[in-house]
Each structure stands twice: as C-alpha cells, then as structure tokens.
Scaffold this active site. Structure first.
Site, PDB file in Angstrom:
ATOM      1  N   LYS A  50       0.849  -1.189   0.000  1.00  0.00           N
ATOM      2  CA  LYS A  50       0.000   0.000   0.000  1.00  0.00           C
ATOM      3  C   LYS A  50       0.888   1.243   0.000  1.00  0.00           C
ATOM      4  CE  LYS A  50      -3.033   2.675   3.054  1.00  0.00           C
ATOM      5  NZ  LYS A  50      -3.613   2.764   4.405  1.00  0.00           N
ATOM      6  N   ASP A  82       1.880   6.565   5.382  1.00  0.00           N
ATOM      7  CA  ASP A  82       0.864   5.625   4.903  1.00  0.00           C
ATOM      8  C   ASP A  82       1.324   4.900   3.644  1.00  0.00           C
ATOM      9  OD1 ASP A  82      -1.503   4.423   5.586  1.00  0.00           O
ATOM     10  OD2 ASP A  82      -2.775   5.804   4.462  1.00  0.00           O
ATOM     11  N   ASP A  86      -2.199  10.632   3.348  1.00  0.00           N
ATOM     12  CA  ASP A  86      -3.602  10.274   3.597  1.00  0.00           C
ATOM     13  C   ASP A  86      -4.245  11.306   4.506  1.00  0.00           C
ATOM     14  OD1 ASP A  86      -6.043   9.070   3.913  1.00  0.00           O
ATOM     15  OD2 ASP A  86      -5.330   7.594   5.373  1.00  0.00           O
ATOM     16  N   ARG A 126      -7.790  -0.161   1.677  1.00  0.00           N
ATOM     17  CA  ARG A 126      -8.367  -1.417   1.206  1.00  0.00           C
ATOM     18  C   ARG A 126      -8.988  -1.269  -0.179  1.00  0.00           C
ATOM     19  NH1 ARG A 126     -11.999  -1.558   6.449  1.00  0.00           N
ATOM     20  NH2 ARG A 126     -10.127  -0.428   7.108  1.00  0.00           N
ATOM     21  N   ASP A 169     -11.817   7.419   4.769  1.00  0.00           N
ATOM     22  CA  ASP A 169     -10.536   7.181   5.418  1.00  0.00           C
ATOM     23  C   ASP A 169     -10.211   5.690   5.494  1.00  0.00           C
ATOM     24  OD1 ASP A 169      -8.164   7.959   6.599  1.00  0.00           O
ATOM     25  OD2 ASP A 169      -8.988   7.962   8.629  1.00  0.00           O
ATOM     26  N   GLU A 211      -9.475   3.922   2.995  1.00  0.00           N
ATOM     27  CA  GLU A 211      -9.151   3.996   1.568  1.00  0.00           C
ATOM     28  C   GLU A 211      -8.123   2.966   1.120  1.00  0.00           C
ATOM     29  OE1 GLU A 211      -5.549   5.113   3.075  1.00  0.00           O
ATOM     30  OE2 GLU A 211      -7.505   5.751   3.809  1.00  0.00           O
ATOM     31  N   LYS A 226      -9.243  13.375   8.669  1.00  0.00           N
ATOM     32  CA  LYS A 226      -8.584  13.036   9.917  1.00  0.00           C
ATOM     33  C   LYS A 226      -8.464  14.279  10.794  1.00  0.00           C
ATOM     34  CE  LYS A 226      -5.624   9.380   7.981  1.00  0.00           C
ATOM     35  NZ  LYS A 226      -6.065   8.257   8.839  1.00  0.00           N
TER      36      LYS A 226
END
EC number: 3.4.11.1
Length: 507
Positions: free
Chosen positions: A270, A293, A275, A356, A352, A354, A282
C-alpha cells in the site's frame, strides 16, 4: 561501515577497542575473564569498586589496560547470563555501537558474538549484530542544510568467533545482514521523505532506477490512470480523485529462479503517499505522520533491494500501489458505490478506509501473474495498534501453511508478528444494504474486518495480509520509519531459497 569475522584470542588483538560482556552481578564472560587474567586483575579490581554492575546496556570504557595490546576495552553489561535473549542481545549491541561511535573508536573487535543467546546460533548473532549496528547509526538528514559530521566515526567492526569452523557461517551472516540492512535503509529513506517530494511519480522513478541497476533479470512497468481506467480499477482510482498527483502503480518483476516460468511470489505494498482521510477528514493531531501511509510500498521496495542484492533463486513481483488521498470537489464521498476490477461492488462508508480500496483492485490485478502466493503489506488500520500495540505486526491469511511460514520467519528475524483469525463471523460485519459489501466493518475487530474485506479479492491464490500500522514508524522523540517488516519478509524469502543448514538463523 566495514564488517568482518575472525577467530583469535584477546591477548593477540591490536585494535582501537576490544568489546567484552559483563553479566549481572559483576560476573565475567569468558572473554572478560581472559582479559582480566592478562591485565593481572586490573578489571576485577574496578568491578569490586562498583564501577560496573552488569545490568543490560551499562558501559565502562577503559584506556591503556595493563598488558593489553588494544588502546581501549569497552565492557558492556549483558544482564543475567541465563536471561540473555534476543531482545537483550539487541539492546547490548545497540548500546555498544553507539558508545563506540560517540567515543572516537574508529574500529573495534567485538567478542559479544561468543555469548550464549537462548535458541540462537552464531549465524544469527552475527547477522543481527550487523543489522542492529546499521540501524543504530541510521540518520535521515538529506534535507538538512547543516549536517552533523562526526570527526572520528566508527568505521570497522570485527566479530570474533569461538572457532575457525564458524567463519564461513559468519561471513554469510554478514552478507545477509548487510543486504537486509540496506533494504531496511531504503524503506526508511522512502518513508521519511516528505509527501511533497515522495509522491507516486517519485516512487515510480525509484522503482525504475532499481530495475536499471539489475537490468539483466529485472524490469519495472508503471501503470498510469489511463491504464487503470481501461482495466476497470475504479476503486483504486476513486481514492486518488481528489489529488493533483497522478495515481501510479509500479510493478517490479525479478526473475531469479533458474526456471523462468516458475510461479512468482507477489508482494503488494500500500502506497498512500499522503492520507488526509478524504472527506472523512482526519484530525489535525499528528496528521504530518500520514506521509507514512506508504510504508507498505516502501517495504516492498526494500525487500526487492534485498532479493536483488542476494540474487535469490526466486521469481518475485513487487507491486507499489501508490496514490494520494486528498480533499477536492472530485473526491470520493461516503455513500458512493464503486465497481471494483473483480466486478464486486463496494459501498463507501468512510473515505478514510481507503487503503483497502486501493489494495482490492491491486489484489485482483496480480491474478494475471499466476502467483504461487501473494502477500500484501499495508498501514491499514488503527485498530491493529489497539489490538497489538507497536510491537507486533498483524498477520492474516487464507492459507495455514503460508501463515506458519510467515510467523516462523518473523520469529527468526526478531521482527515479530501475531496471527489474527479470519472467520465468517467477522465477514458478516461487511454486509451492505445497497452493494456487495461496505468498506468498513465497524469498531469491533476493525483490523480483522479489514483483512476480511481484502480476502474477498484474494480467492484465486494463497494470500496473506500484514497490517503494519503499529510497527512501520515511531512517533515522539524517536519519530521516523522503522523499516519493518523488511527483515521478516527477507527471512521468508531466504527460507524459500536454497542455503545450507549451517546458515539457518536458528540453532
């Protein structure tokens, strides 16, 4: 820094520093005992005066010890002899390297590899010492205008081994340790780079440079948004819609197996280069850390560095699934329903969640490689931190043997993981009124429901998921990427390669 191994007695060593262990309470290791005899009781006299108790990490630096050829002796506390395990051994090595580096010892002969560590052999002790030494001296100062330069930095370590029979194993341990340390450094450097520099294009350029360095059997292909749109990778693309930086997926293909048609091991990382959380924004607290991230993609890059450096006899595909989750008029919305590359539909409950969405399309995409196994690595859920803290990587899999292999590699490398269950009860939490599934399963078992979501896109092969949200970076005073789980995955690949039994990391 240079590393080497030798076998010799302490009285014959001429070096800037000799390193020997002292156990608690004031008990000599065998080498320290020899040094005390050579110095006619000089060291024991100091210990009787209370100069060193022997607790883990305590140090005592001695200069011009009588009858010793070396300039200095560094005594390092190792705790109680019967309790010296891998964690304490690593602490001892870490303290040793920092003390040597801070006191002007440019070279040293280290006898700590002769200590008995529970369930560990010489290969492991040398390799972990190399990895720990490189890690302890790591700094990320590429963007600082005033870099600190030590006048007399530590440049050479010689590990002394008990017998000459162990030299071959020790040399191989150094080779492996240096390769893994280089991979960890590469992963940390990428992760620590700020998001205004380290975007998808930057990572793609690094992937191309890596392939060009090993052009004989390594290639890199980069898919842009146009390519992904034609394929139908709508979930992946939706995450990056709010960013001005193009979403790019970099595919590094390494063919080291003598059989070029052998099924590859596929590693998927990933790579959210930043993010914000999207519309499900967030909080501002520590949002700067969301540059981390992309540590899954950094891990894959680091592991590929290791595989290429060691020329492992495996076919490996490393995928850096990169994009940026930002807020814009085109951003993904809660309530949107996406049709994934697999044809399954996903109702977005939280933008958030995201990672996956990026991974699900990538996991479908890699079916074309006819993989033997697929492992994805992702800073996926805060829930994994709640479950396992910052000490264990979360491990989930649809294949028991693969799960066992990864757990074993994690234990061997000292890069620990914990197996979490993927069962139907958790799958039920992903039910949607309007689509095949939601992208969020609620707070209970959040790390597991994220794994369950991914498992729906990994039914065509043996698959494992590593949630590194708690282990990929440190906050606070020690803020920075850790390079985990490069060591675990490198050990996994080493275990799948052909090396003689004396080079095993376990006894």
């Amino acid at each position: 820094m240079d590393f080497s191994v030798k076998s010799g007695s302490p009285e014959k060593q001429r070096s800037a520093c000799l390193v020997a262990g002292i156990f608690e309470p004031r008990r000599f290791s065998s080498i320290a005992e020899q040094l005390d005899q050579i110095s006619e009781g000089y060291i024991s006299a100091l210990l009787r005066r209370g100069e060193l108790e022997g607790k883990v990490g305590q140090t005592l630096l001695l200069h011009h010890v009588p009858n010793v050829l070396s300039e200095r002796i560094l005594l390092i506390g190792c705790g109680k002899e019967r309790e010296l395990d891998e964690r304490k051994y690593k602490q001892v090595i870490y303290q040793t390297i920092n003390t040597l580096n801070n006191t002007g010892s440019m070279e040293a002969v280290c006898f700590l590899t002769e200590l008995h560590v529970k369930r560990r052999n010489t290969y492991w002790k040398v390799r972990l010492a190399v990895e720990t030494a490189k890690d302890s001296l790591y700094t990320f100062d590429e963007l600082k205008s005033n870099k600190k330069v030590r006048r007399r930095p530590l440049r050479k370590i010689v590990f002394n081994l008990s017998t000459r029979r162990e030299l071959t194993s020790g040399e191989r341990a150094i080779q492996h340790g240096l390769a893994i340390a280089t991979g960890i450094k590469a992963a940390k450097d990428l992760a620590n780079m700020p998001p205004n520099i380290c975007n998808s294009a930057y990572l793609a350029s690094q992937a191309r440079l890596l392939a060009n360095s090993y052009s004989q059997n390594t290639t890199t292909m980069v898919l842009g948004e146009k390519d992904m749109k034609e394929l139908g990778m709508n979930a992946y693309l939706a995450v990056g819609e709010g960013s001005t930086n193009e979403s790019l997926m970099s595919v590094i293909t390494y063919k080291g197996n003598p059989d070029p048609e052998a099924q590859p091991i596929v590693l998927v990382g990933k790579g959210l280069t930043f993010d914000s959380g999207g519309i499900s924004l967030k909080s501002s607290d520590n949002m700067n850390e969301m540059k981390y991230d992309m540590c899954g993609a950094a891990t894959v890059y680091g592991v590929m560095c290791v595989a290429l450096a060691l020329n492992l006899p495996l076919n490996i595909v490393g995928v850096l699934a990169c994009c940026e989750n930002m807020v814009d008029g085109r951003s993904l919305r809660p309530g949107d329903i996406l049709t994934t590359l697999s044809g399954q539909t996903v109702e977005v409950l939280n933008t958030d969640a995201e990672g996956r969405l990026v991974l699900c399309d990538t996991l479908t995409y890699v079916e074309r490689f006819n993989p033997e196994i697929v492992i994805d690595i992702a800073t996926l859920t805060g829930a994994c931190i709640i479950a396992l803290g910052h000490h264990f990587t979360g491990l989930m899999s649809n294949h028991n043997q693969l799960s066992h292999e990864l757990s074993s590699a994690a234990e061997q490398a000292g890069d620990r993981a914990w197996h979490l269950p993927l069962v139907d009860e958790f799958q039920e939490q992903l039910e949607s009124h309007f689509a095949d599934m939601t992208n969020l399963g609620g707070r209970p078992g959040g790390a597991i429901t994220a794994g369950c979501f991914l498992s729906r896109f990994a039914r065509q092969y043996n698959w494992a998921h590593l949630d590194i949200a708690g282990t990929a970076w440190n906050s606070g005073k020690t803020q920075g990427a850790t390079g985990r789980p490069v060591a675990m995955l490198s050990q996994f690949l080493l275990n799948r390669s052909v090396f003689s039994s004396d080079e095993s990391i376990n006894k």
